[in-house]
Design a protein around this motif. Structure first.
Motif, mmCIF file in Angstrom:
data_model
loop_
_atom_site.group_PDB
_atom_site.id
_atom_site.type_symbol
_atom_site.label_atom_id
_atom_site.label_comp_id
_atom_site.label_asym_id
_atom_site.label_seq_id
_atom_site.Cartn_x
_atom_site.Cartn_y
_atom_site.Cartn_z
ATOM 1 N N ILE A 1 0.551 -0.886 -0.080
ATOM 2 C CA ILE A 1 0.375 0.065 -0.143
ATOM 3 C C ILE A 1 0.948 1.166 0.544
ATOM 4 C CG2 ILE A 1 -2.036 1.336 1.310
ATOM 5 C CD1 ILE A 1 -2.830 -1.143 2.372
ATOM 6 N N PHE B 1 -9.487 2.017 3.825
ATOM 7 C CA PHE B 1 -9.071 0.420 3.604
ATOM 8 C C PHE B 1 -9.583 -0.428 4.353
ATOM 9 C CE2 PHE B 1 -5.292 3.451 2.880
ATOM 10 C CZ PHE B 1 -5.842 3.432 0.677
ATOM 11 N N ASP B 2 -10.306 -1.378 3.797
ATOM 12 C CA ASP B 2 -11.298 -1.963 4.995
ATOM 13 C C ASP B 2 -11.347 -3.363 4.654
ATOM 14 O OD1 ASP B 2 -12.570 -2.937 8.016
ATOM 15 O OD2 ASP B 2 -14.495 -3.021 6.500
ATOM 16 N N LEU C 1 2.765 -2.144 4.143
ATOM 17 C CA LEU C 1 1.830 -1.079 3.746
ATOM 18 C C LEU C 1 1.982 -0.020 4.427
ATOM 19 C CD1 LEU C 1 0.086 -4.823 5.338
ATOM 20 C CD2 LEU C 1 -0.178 -4.028 2.734
ATOM 21 N N CYS D 1 0.373 3.489 5.466
ATOM 22 C CA CYS D 1 -0.948 3.912 5.440
ATOM 23 C C CYS D 1 -0.399 5.590 5.750
ATOM 24 C CB CYS D 1 -1.868 3.106 6.135
ATOM 25 S SG CYS D 1 -2.530 1.847 5.322
ATOM 26 N N SER E 1 -5.191 8.270 6.739
ATOM 27 C CA SER E 1 -6.563 7.554 6.425
ATOM 28 C C SER E 1 -6.531 6.257 7.792
ATOM 29 C CB SER E 1 -5.828 6.373 5.655
ATOM 30 O OG SER E 1 -5.190 7.113 4.560
ATOM 31 N N CYS F 1 -6.794 2.777 7.710
ATOM 32 C CA CYS F 1 -6.463 1.011 7.860
ATOM 33 C C CYS F 1 -6.943 -0.025 8.906
ATOM 34 C CB CYS F 1 -5.204 1.042 7.458
ATOM 35 S SG CYS F 1 -4.381 1.973 5.493
ATOM 36 N N ILE G 1 -6.475 -5.271 8.087
ATOM 37 C CA ILE G 1 -5.599 -5.940 6.943
ATOM 38 C C ILE G 1 -5.565 -7.133 7.644
ATOM 39 C CG2 ILE G 1 -3.963 -4.965 5.897
ATOM 40 C CD1 ILE G 1 -6.042 -3.817 5.542
ATOM 41 N N VAL H 1 -0.636 0.666 10.164
ATOM 42 C CA VAL H 1 -1.894 -0.238 10.007
ATOM 43 C C VAL H 1 -2.147 -0.734 11.577
ATOM 44 C CG1 VAL H 1 -2.620 -2.325 8.400
ATOM 45 C CG2 VAL H 1 -0.875 -0.840 8.319
#
Length: 434
Positions: free
Chosen positions: A327, A351-352, A374, A376, A380, A382, A385, A408
């Motif tokens: 990401i 982001f889910d 990843l 993020c 945001s 996240c 994940i 994350v």
């Protein structure tokens, strides 16, 4: 409960069954190098509803003007011959069929309902793209680069068994369409000057989806220099299975957030059984940074969006040059005076429920050992994940694979399980991130 799309079509295609066409039109080819587009348009005008249009095998059709094949209904296109696009740069820049997103230009587009396009393993669309690769060196968004094949505003379609070679830009795009099955398609865009100037294949994506729903892509191959498949804004309920991607940028969601103030959703994506050879990335999500720099298509940023319910599963990777699980929220036009992403991080993305599972293979040792990255933005969200069974290793087999996770929820900096909290929980009362 985790949800993933899994469409592998029952696709409501009675149209894929044998049909008694009311009329058949065999497209004539001039054979003398003049434009066959008028004859093609005439065939679709006569047989584009409850009919059949045939491009004859072992026949070359010269396409020198844009083909807008609209208002089709219950039609089969037997694309047995070869369509060759002209290299008249001035014409395509002035006359391509325009679509607002990234200001793309389309050379041939189909629209309507209940459409079958079948190449019967002999059909070819040749974009003669080298002239565009040379012209657009370093300017992937150069206006007018013709996309050779587009399903635009189509409901219920099958496209199968043909090749697209040397596309001027993206190869195969689906725009504002739904219920599409793509099967056994071969894409190849290669530049004569790739070793010296690898950038001149920029924006030669394989398949792109924009504002479209319920699309399946199976049993296909791409050697295209950029994203093998790119799920762009408004892509929902997508299923991809059994792809081989050579010299591509991998399987992408995005870029999202290119248009300032616009929300870009992507939801319910399943991609499985993919082989990536010589790829720059694996399966990745990319968004623009939180400040607009210049304007689309070459610039942009400061939009928002969401990516929900995604499964990337069973990827085999050879000679990848970046983290296969990725990401990144730092896309920007690489012009002068571009601010840093730390100064203007992407804001407002969600982001889910995203999973990468069962990735095997090896990396190019020159690029390090990071297999999971990843990153993020702090602004945001996240969450939910999962990264399972990632066994991609350095090329020598001697390095230790590393992982990087930033912002994350549920992961620490090395992607181990932690008790990290959401963006909202990390905000103080005055709105400052803690």
């Amino acid at each position: 409960m985790r949800f993933f799309s899994s469409l592998l079509l029952s696709l409501p295609f009675a149209i894929a069954q044998a049909t008694a066409w009311s009329k058949t039109c065999i497209v004539p080819a001039s054979g003398n190098g003049t434009d066959d587009s008028p004859a093609i348009r005439q065939a679709f005008q006569e047989c584009g509803v409850n009919g059949r249009v045939v491009f004859s095998e072992n026949t070359t059709y010269d396409v020198q003007s844009v083909l807008q094949l609209h208002n089709l209904s219950n039609v089969q296109v037997d694309l047995r011959g070869t369509l060759v696009y002209s290299t008249n740069v001035r014409y395509w820049i002035q006359h391509g069929s325009h679509y607002y997103f990234q200001n793309i230009s389309i050379a041939m587009e189909f629209s309507g309902t209940d459409i079958i396009i079948d190449g019967h393993d002999t059909g070819v669309i040749d974009g003669q793209g080298q002239v565009w690769y040379d012209l657009a060196l370093g300017i992937g968004g150069l206006f007018g680069r013709p996309i050779p094949f587009c399903l635009r505003n189509v409901t219920n379609a099958v496209a199968r068994n043909f090749k697209i070679l040397q596309s001027g830009k993206w190869n195969f795009v689906m725009v504002e369409s739904r219920n599409i099955l793509v099967d056994n398609i071969y894409l190849s865009s290669t530049s004569d000057d790739y070793q010296a100037n690898p950038g001149n294949l920029g924006n030669t994506d394989g398949w792109d989806t924009i504002n479209s729903d319920n699309i399946t892509i199976t049993n296909s191959y791409a050697n295209t220099g950029d994203d093998c498949v790119s799920f762009k804004p408004g892509s929902t309920n997508m299923y991809v299975k059994n792809l081989t991607c050579v010299n591509t940028a991998g399987i992408a969601i995005g870029s999202l957030g290119q248009y300032e103030g616009v929300f870009d959703p992507v939801e319910n994506i399943t991609v499985e059984d993919v082989t990536l050879i010589g790829s720059r990335n694996g399966a990745y999500i990319k968004t623009y940074m939180g400040k607009r720099t210049y304007y689309p298509p070459q610039g942009g940023g400061n939009g928002t969006g969401s990516v929900k319910n995604v499964l990337f599963k069973n990827f085999h990777i050879e000679n990848i040059t970046a983290a296969p699980v990725l990401i990144q929220q730092c896309s920007a036009w690489a012009g002068w005076d571009v601010p840093s992403c730390s100064e203007y991080p992407a804001t407002g993305f969600i982001f889910d429920n995203i999973t990468w599972a069962n990735f095997t293979g090896w990396m190019n040792e020159a690029v390090g050992t990071t297999t999971v990255s990843l990153v993020c933005s702090p602004y945001s969200e996240c969450s939910n994940i999962q990264v399972d069974d990632i066994t991609v290793v350095p090329a020598t087999g001697t390095g230790t694979a590393s992982r990087i996770c930033t912002n994350v929820n549920g992961f620490n900096a090395s992607c181990g399980v932690s008790n990290s909290t959401s963006v909202e929980a990390r905000m103080s009362a005055d709105g400052v991130l803690t």
